[in-house]
Design a protein around this motif. Structure first.
Motif, PDB file in Angstrom:
ATOM      1  N   PHE A 212       0.916  -1.116  -0.027  1.00 24.17           N
ATOM      2  CA  PHE A 212       0.166  -0.011  -0.148  1.00 24.17           C
ATOM      3  C   PHE A 212       0.930   1.052   0.025  1.00 24.17           C
ATOM      4  N   MET A 213       1.891   1.372   0.894  1.00 24.67           N
ATOM      5  CA  MET A 213       2.925   2.358   1.003  1.00 24.67           C
ATOM      6  C   MET A 213       3.459   2.782  -0.257  1.00 24.67           C
ATOM      7  N   VAL A 214       4.259   1.510  -0.825  1.00 26.97           N
ATOM      8  CA  VAL A 214       4.838   1.685  -1.909  1.00 26.97           C
ATOM      9  C   VAL A 214       4.050   2.396  -3.062  1.00 26.97           C
ATOM     10  N   ASP A 215       2.788   1.827  -3.264  1.00 28.72           N
ATOM     11  CA  ASP A 215       1.883   2.388  -4.303  1.00 28.72           C
ATOM     12  C   ASP A 215       1.378   3.884  -4.127  1.00 28.72           C
ATOM     13  N   HIS A 216       1.294   4.343  -2.670  1.00 28.70           N
ATOM     14  CA  HIS A 216       0.947   5.578  -2.258  1.00 28.70           C
ATOM     15  C   HIS A 216       2.047   6.170  -2.493  1.00 28.70           C
ATOM     16  N   THR A 217       3.311   6.041  -2.381  1.00 28.15           N
ATOM     17  CA  THR A 217       4.295   6.734  -2.611  1.00 28.15           C
ATOM     18  C   THR A 217       4.534   7.216  -4.302  1.00 28.15           C
ATOM     19  N   ALA A 218       4.407   6.111  -4.689  1.00 25.68           N
ATOM     20  CA  ALA A 218       4.819   6.353  -6.587  1.00 25.68           C
ATOM     21  C   ALA A 218       3.758   7.438  -6.785  1.00 25.68           C
TER      22      ALA A 218
ATOM     23  N   ALA B 260      13.242   5.535  -8.153  1.00 20.63           N
ATOM     24  CA  ALA B 260      13.365   6.512  -7.130  1.00 20.63           C
ATOM     25  C   ALA B 260      12.632   6.091  -5.806  1.00 20.63           C
ATOM     26  N   VAL B 261      11.329   5.390  -5.802  1.00 24.64           N
ATOM     27  CA  VAL B 261      10.640   4.710  -4.889  1.00 24.64           C
ATOM     28  C   VAL B 261      11.455   3.792  -4.232  1.00 24.64           C
ATOM     29  N   TYR B 262      12.100   2.794  -4.783  1.00 27.31           N
ATOM     30  CA  TYR B 262      12.717   1.765  -4.164  1.00 27.31           C
ATOM     31  C   TYR B 262      14.092   2.062  -3.640  1.00 27.31           C
ATOM     32  N   GLN B 263      14.558   3.213  -3.802  1.00 28.47           N
ATOM     33  CA  GLN B 263      15.653   3.876  -3.004  1.00 28.47           C
ATOM     34  C   GLN B 263      15.342   3.785  -1.504  1.00 28.47           C
ATOM     35  N   PHE B 264      14.147   4.029  -1.320  1.00 27.48           N
ATOM     36  CA  PHE B 264      13.753   4.325  -0.010  1.00 27.48           C
ATOM     37  C   PHE B 264      12.601   3.277   0.760  1.00 27.48           C
ATOM     38  N   TRP B 265      11.872   2.559  -0.453  1.00 21.37           N
ATOM     39  CA  TRP B 265      10.863   1.708   0.142  1.00 21.37           C
ATOM     40  C   TRP B 265      11.571   0.428  -0.255  1.00 21.37           C
TER      41      TRP B 265
END
Length: 237
Positions: free
Chosen positions: A85-91, A116-121
């Motif tokens: 959920f948070m990966v999708d929300h951040t994207a 960019a998202v997966y640098q942090f999530w």
């Protein structure tokens, strides 16, 4: 795969336990719950028993200083559904910041966003060999608050997808504000490391104890192979 995901896991079976919400300051309402993250009957304030004990020690380390500051817990345990959920929300949030419609972007643009998202999530992986750190109950996101419960300025908010989130981002900046923020981050790292935690290399707020990230960071320091003791876990585990 990220480098830490190559670390072997020897699951020890230690239980998740609730953190004391009176011992530590907490963020309320919980930001992911408020956004609709699907925790169900699970809690973002659960950790493994040894992690809870170490957090208490970190709090004592902080309280031994004449500042009157406390640890504020932002987030801890995340079921895989919450991680997704948070990966999708951040994207989606990052796309909006760039003036993009995530549903309509090209494959190349989507790939750049997700990188960019997966640098942090962490990837919401169900593979027992590559669990997201927070889904093990061994990772925790936290910050500092003063004696009145007001957040200490750390230079960037938790979860910001930018270079400012790197723990030493302000280290080589000479103006007074940057150095003050850097000292705040150093203090958080000090009290956590003295209690046995290791810090995420990209996130000033993320610390772990016993998971793959922790073992990987320990191996970098000691030069010896380390094994994680916590893998993905369910509430009954």
């Amino acid at each position: 795969m990220k480098p830490y995901q190559h670390v072997l896991i020897a699951e020890c079976g230690e239980s998740l336990v609730p953190l004391s919400l009176t011992e530590f300051a907490v963020v309320t309402p919980h930001p992911y719950v408020e956004r609709g993250a699907p925790y169900g009957d699970r809690s973002p304030y659960w950790v493994r028993q040894s992690v809870a004990t170490a957090l208490t020690q970190a709090q004592l380390n902080l309280q031994a200083m004449p500042l009157g500051w406390r640890l504020q817990i932002f987030d801890a345990y995340r079921p895989l559904a919450v991680q997704q959920f948070m990966v999708d929300h951040t994207a989606q949030e990052l796309a909006q910041q760039q003036g993009l419609d995530l549903a309509k972007v090209s494959d190349l643009a989507r790939q750049a966003l997700m990188e960019a998202v997966y640098q942090f999530w962490a990837l919401p992986s169900a593979d027992p060999k590559t669990p997201p750190p927070h889904s093990t109950g061994a990772a925790i996101d936290l910050t500092l608050v003063d004696s009145d419960g007001q957040p200490i300025d750390m230079g960037s908010p938790i979860d910001e997808v930018s270079a400012r989130s790197h723990p030493d981002h302000f280290h080589n900046q000479s103006h007074a504000y940057s150095q003050q923020v850097h000292q705040h981050r150093r203090l958080l790292r000090q009290v956590m490391s003295e209690a046995g935690f290791e810090q995420h290399p990209n996130e000033w707020w993320h610390f772990s104890l016993g998971d793959q990230m922790w073992a990987w960071r320990r191996a970098q320091v000691t030069g010896q192979t380390a094994i994680a003791r916590y893998g993905n876990i369910t509430p009954a585990g």
